[in-house]
Write a protein that holds these residues in place. Sequence first.
Motif, PDB file in Angstrom:
ATOM      1  N   PRO A 257       2.889   4.167  14.600  1.00  0.00           N
ATOM      2  CA  PRO A 257       1.534   3.748  14.996  1.00  0.00           C
ATOM      3  C   PRO A 257       1.131   2.299  14.963  1.00  0.00           C
ATOM      4  CG  PRO A 257       1.962   5.513  13.387  1.00  0.00           C
ATOM      5  CD  PRO A 257       2.925   4.950  13.429  1.00  0.00           C
ATOM      6  N   LYS A 258       0.205   2.179  15.517  1.00  0.00           N
ATOM      7  CA  LYS A 258      -0.240   0.605  15.426  1.00  0.00           C
ATOM      8  C   LYS A 258      -0.533   0.142  14.067  1.00  0.00           C
ATOM      9  CE  LYS A 258      -3.156  -1.135  18.802  1.00  0.00           C
ATOM     10  NZ  LYS A 258      -4.394  -1.596  19.414  1.00  0.00           N
ATOM     11  N   ALA A 259      -1.052   0.941  13.404  1.00  0.00           N
ATOM     12  CA  ALA A 259      -1.510   0.927  11.993  1.00  0.00           C
ATOM     13  C   ALA A 259      -1.480   2.001  11.416  1.00  0.00           C
ATOM     14  CB  ALA A 259      -3.066   0.132  11.807  1.00  0.00           C
ATOM     15  N   VAL A 260      -1.426   2.038   9.944  1.00  0.00           N
ATOM     16  CA  VAL A 260      -1.394   3.142   9.205  1.00  0.00           C
ATOM     17  C   VAL A 260      -2.454   3.092   8.077  1.00  0.00           C
ATOM     18  CG1 VAL A 260       0.971   4.021   9.354  1.00  0.00           C
ATOM     19  CG2 VAL A 260       0.423   2.554   7.568  1.00  0.00           C
ATOM     20  N   LEU A 261      -3.161   4.112   7.602  1.00  0.00           N
ATOM     21  CA  LEU A 261      -4.241   3.969   6.788  1.00  0.00           C
ATOM     22  C   LEU A 261      -3.962   4.494   5.365  1.00  0.00           C
ATOM     23  CD1 LEU A 261      -7.248   3.584   6.660  1.00  0.00           C
ATOM     24  CD2 LEU A 261      -7.734   5.885   7.208  1.00  0.00           C
ATOM     25  N   ASN A 262      -4.340   3.850   4.423  1.00  0.00           N
ATOM     26  CA  ASN A 262      -4.267   4.496   2.956  1.00  0.00           C
ATOM     27  C   ASN A 262      -5.505   4.740   2.357  1.00  0.00           C
ATOM     28  OD1 ASN A 262      -3.016   4.655   0.086  1.00  0.00           O
ATOM     29  ND2 ASN A 262      -4.329   3.130  -0.323  1.00  0.00           N
ATOM     30  N   ILE A 263      -5.812   5.867   2.009  1.00  0.00           N
ATOM     31  CA  ILE A 263      -7.187   6.133   1.384  1.00  0.00           C
ATOM     32  C   ILE A 263      -6.810   6.738  -0.038  1.00  0.00           C
ATOM     33  CG2 ILE A 263      -9.144   7.634   1.548  1.00  0.00           C
ATOM     34  CD1 ILE A 263      -8.348   8.171   4.460  1.00  0.00           C
ATOM     35  N   SER A 264      -7.445   6.037  -0.884  1.00  0.00           N
ATOM     36  CA  SER A 264      -7.092   6.451  -2.268  1.00  0.00           C
ATOM     37  C   SER A 264      -7.908   7.660  -2.593  1.00  0.00           C
ATOM     38  CB  SER A 264      -7.804   5.344  -3.259  1.00  0.00           C
ATOM     39  OG  SER A 264      -7.093   3.935  -3.015  1.00  0.00           O
ATOM     40  N   ARG A 265      -7.529   8.331  -3.719  1.00  0.00           N
ATOM     41  CA  ARG A 265      -8.263   9.380  -4.380  1.00  0.00           C
ATOM     42  C   ARG A 265      -9.492   8.625  -5.081  1.00  0.00           C
ATOM     43  NH1 ARG A 265      -4.342  11.601  -7.699  1.00  0.00           N
ATOM     44  NH2 ARG A 265      -6.103  12.549  -8.675  1.00  0.00           N
ATOM     45  N   GLU A 266     -10.506   9.310  -5.075  1.00  0.00           N
ATOM     46  CA  GLU A 266     -11.808   8.998  -5.581  1.00  0.00           C
ATOM     47  C   GLU A 266     -11.522   8.427  -7.099  1.00  0.00           C
ATOM     48  OE1 GLU A 266     -15.031   8.463  -7.931  1.00  0.00           O
ATOM     49  OE2 GLU A 266     -13.909  10.112  -8.301  1.00  0.00           O
ATOM     50  N   SER A 267     -10.744   9.031  -8.098  1.00  0.00           N
ATOM     51  CA  SER A 267     -10.764   8.684  -9.433  1.00  0.00           C
ATOM     52  C   SER A 267      -9.696   7.242  -9.489  1.00  0.00           C
ATOM     53  CB  SER A 267      -9.922   9.561 -10.213  1.00  0.00           C
ATOM     54  OG  SER A 267      -8.745  10.077  -9.526  1.00  0.00           O
ATOM     55  N   MET A 268      -8.618   7.264  -8.302  1.00  0.00           N
ATOM     56  CA  MET A 268      -7.852   5.983  -8.463  1.00  0.00           C
ATOM     57  C   MET A 268      -8.608   4.972  -8.048  1.00  0.00           C
ATOM     58  SD  MET A 268      -4.437   6.908  -9.054  1.00  0.00           S
ATOM     59  CE  MET A 268      -3.378   8.242  -9.249  1.00  0.00           C
ATOM     60  N   ALA A 269      -9.497   5.064  -7.022  1.00  0.00           N
ATOM     61  CA  ALA A 269     -10.364   4.125  -6.585  1.00  0.00           C
ATOM     62  C   ALA A 269     -11.206   3.619  -7.714  1.00  0.00           C
ATOM     63  CB  ALA A 269     -11.132   4.449  -5.461  1.00  0.00           C
TER      64      ALA A 269
END
Length: 368
Positions: A257-269
């Motif tokens: 992909p052109k870019a990949v996304l990281n999404i933290s779990r709520e508690s981690m964030a």
Amino acid sequence: MKTKKLNIAFFGSSLVSAYWNGAATYYRGIVRALHGLGHSVTFYEPDAYDRQKNRDMPDPDWAKVVVYEATPEAAHQCLEKAAQADIIVKASGVGVFDELLEREVLRFQNDDTLVVFWDVDAPATLDRVHQNPEDQFLQLIPNYDMVLTYGGGQPVIEAYEALGAKKCVPIYNALDTSTHYPVAPEARFACDLAFLGNRLPDREARVEEFFLNPAAATPAKTFMLGGSGWSDKPMSANINYIGHVYTNDHNAFNCTPKAVLNISRESMARYGFSPATRVFEAAGAGACIITDFWEGIDFFFEPDQEILVAKSGAEVAAIIADLSEEKAKAIGKAAYNKVLSAHTYNHRAAQLEQLLYTKIKAEKEALA
């Protein structure tokens, strides 16, 4: 001090299967790197949650894997076998008999055996015990020789020490260069933005905000979603949902992909300083990473130069709208160079080795 090579018994969810087991690559990286330093690891994992039916690797030559039946009797038998180890590790989130293991590993703590709790989801554990003063683990925390965590930084250290932990040290996840590296792109993973993550209650709302909403807002762009549990989730037509992605496809998934996304779990964030393993895996493949914001990002990567940071779904959409192939490749290359120089599992294993040797030395001096 003359240092001997350590015999380590490790009770965790699974080393050989990443199926509903996000910690698998973390365990693999740490254990493989410890083996590289000459230490021996026996990894005890239960036959649970169909993980053995969905293995993505054979038993490795860098660890002994013991798969035990998901019964209390089998768990006790493994504990007895682990009794001769120099270090016994109980990881969080084994999935079956966690309370039994948390309690029983401490029976084998003595002058020659350290017992360590390794929390691969410290925010969830801390939230749990803060909400339930009757939680058995609260009384056990001060008894462990140390608590290691997958991340969390100073907030997690202070939280564990406030609960009586003798010592709490983050061993951050990292890149395993033997498994994650640049490969040729594959057309089946081609898109503008890809996200890989299982559907979890602690993550779902953030996936809506940072992935599903931007996709719906930018119908001219193409998106790809990988991971288990999303099949009945409403999503826009420009999202290609591909289900569980086995680890042998992760490099192509990250590279293409052109870019990949990281999404933290709520508690981690919320706790910060908790980059997902996949951030390092994607960086190791030379991917351009867009991440949701969390405290401590700049401890690992330089924003705008080595990683792109979005504080909302609208910012994700804006980044994707303006991101050129040239800029994406430059950011991916910079992230690749950073992770090789500072964030491999060899770096983490060396830190852990020093930590264990220091603790062993202190224990022996206390006995002298």
